[in-house]
Design a protein around this motif. Structure first.
Motif: not given
Length: 322
Positions: A170-179
């Motif tokens: 996953t791209e760094d900027g998506d980690v929080g949203r995907f969690l």
């Protein structure tokens, strides 16, 4: 966690019971093949009986056509007619099976509401639409099978390891949203993972991969996939948990063409793609780049019980003899 998932399932069922008839065993799990009513269509009859209900003026206002035209992008006749077929498909399912609700991504809104209108004109019961925003990456790319290969939920189509790797990459900027979207972790814990920076973000990606994989395949398989990745990338050893291709020992003894090996392993789709990957340095055997497309794999290439085939640095298959 299991109790939470079941509670969410029951809540969803309650909300949509009016439309989806979850309590009716006859409609609880129906897999339809729309070729049953689309394949036999006679074009002239379809235009006469169904096409007359569509306004080209209105079709051109739908985003699927409007945005393409505004951007001067080509819109083929087949693509333009897709709206008719999807709308007819909805109306036909309503007529045959009592279907009430069509769900999809927000980019399908125009097609779905056109189906609602067509159903009304063709005398079906009231139909409904439910769409949700498209899931995109931080770079704006659409997530889906047409974007970069299908992410199958079926283990027969995509191994647990490859599923875990999808989330790990996953791209760094998506980690929080995907969690938040794809795990059931407490928001406080997610906030802590979101705050990680630089190289530490990789820890958050591993947590995402393991938690998302556990929801689909179970905790045991998720942990095994994480262990496989650790052995493969961090310890530099071959792991038994890698996706495996088994071939006869006699076939390897006589020499297996490297192009054929990568195609059979599912890492490339054709010999031509394999050649292009070799030219770009993308194919590796036991972590060594393949430079000769005519080379062959033999039993001498077996290391630690197998031959490691790699596409780039993230996709691997272990070739073993039986």
């Amino acid at each position: 966690m299991i109790e939470t998932i079941e509670a969410n399932k029951n809540a969803i069922k309650g909300v949509f019971a009016k439309f989806l008839k979850f309590g009716d065993r006859r409609s609880d799990a129906i897999l339809l093949d729309n070729a049953e009513w689309l394949a036999p269509l006679n074009y002239i009859e379809f235009l006469r009986d169904v096409g007359r209900h569509f306004s080209v003026n209105r079709m051109l206002t739908m985003d699927s056509a409007k945005l393409r035209l505004e951007r001067d992008q080509e819109l083929s006749f087949i693509e333009f007619n897709y709206m008719l077929l999807q709308a007819y498909d909805f109306a036909e399912q309503a007529r045959r099976y009592g279907c009430n609700l069509q769900m999809g991504g927000s980019d399908q809104w125009g097609n779905i509401v056109t189906g609602i209108d067509l159903g009304r004109r063709m005398g079906t019961h009231q139909l409904y639409a439910l769409t949700c925003p498209l899931l995109t990456t931080a770079s704006g790319a659409k997530m889906g099978k047409t974007a970069a290969g299908a992410v199958w939920l079926n283990e027969d189509q995509l191994s647990v390891y490859d599923y875990w790797q999808f989330w790990r990459n996953t791209e760094d900027g998506d980690v929080g949203r995907f969690l938040k979207l794809f795990t059931t972790l407490p928001l406080g814990e997610i906030a802590g993972l979101e705050a990680l920076k630089s190289a530490e973000i990789n820890h958050a990606k591993k947590v995402l991969a393991t938690e998302a994989t556990a929801l689909l395949h179970g905790r045991e398989k998720a942990v095994e996939a994480e262990k496989t990745a650790q052995e493969t990338f961090e310890q530099g050893t071959l792991s038994e948990g890698l996706p495996t291709l088994e071939i006869a020992a006699s076939e390897l003894a006589s020499g297996l063409g490297v192009l054929a090996a990568f195609v059979r392993a599912g890492l490339v789709k054709s010999n031509g793609e394999a050649r292009r990957q070799i030219q770009g340095g993308g194919l590796r055997v036991n972590d060594v780049a393949v430079s000769d497309e005519a080379s062959r794999l033999t039993s001498a290439d077996i290391k630690e019980g197998g031959i490691k085939l790699s596409l780039g640095r993230k996709r691997h298959v272990l070739l073993k003899t039986v």
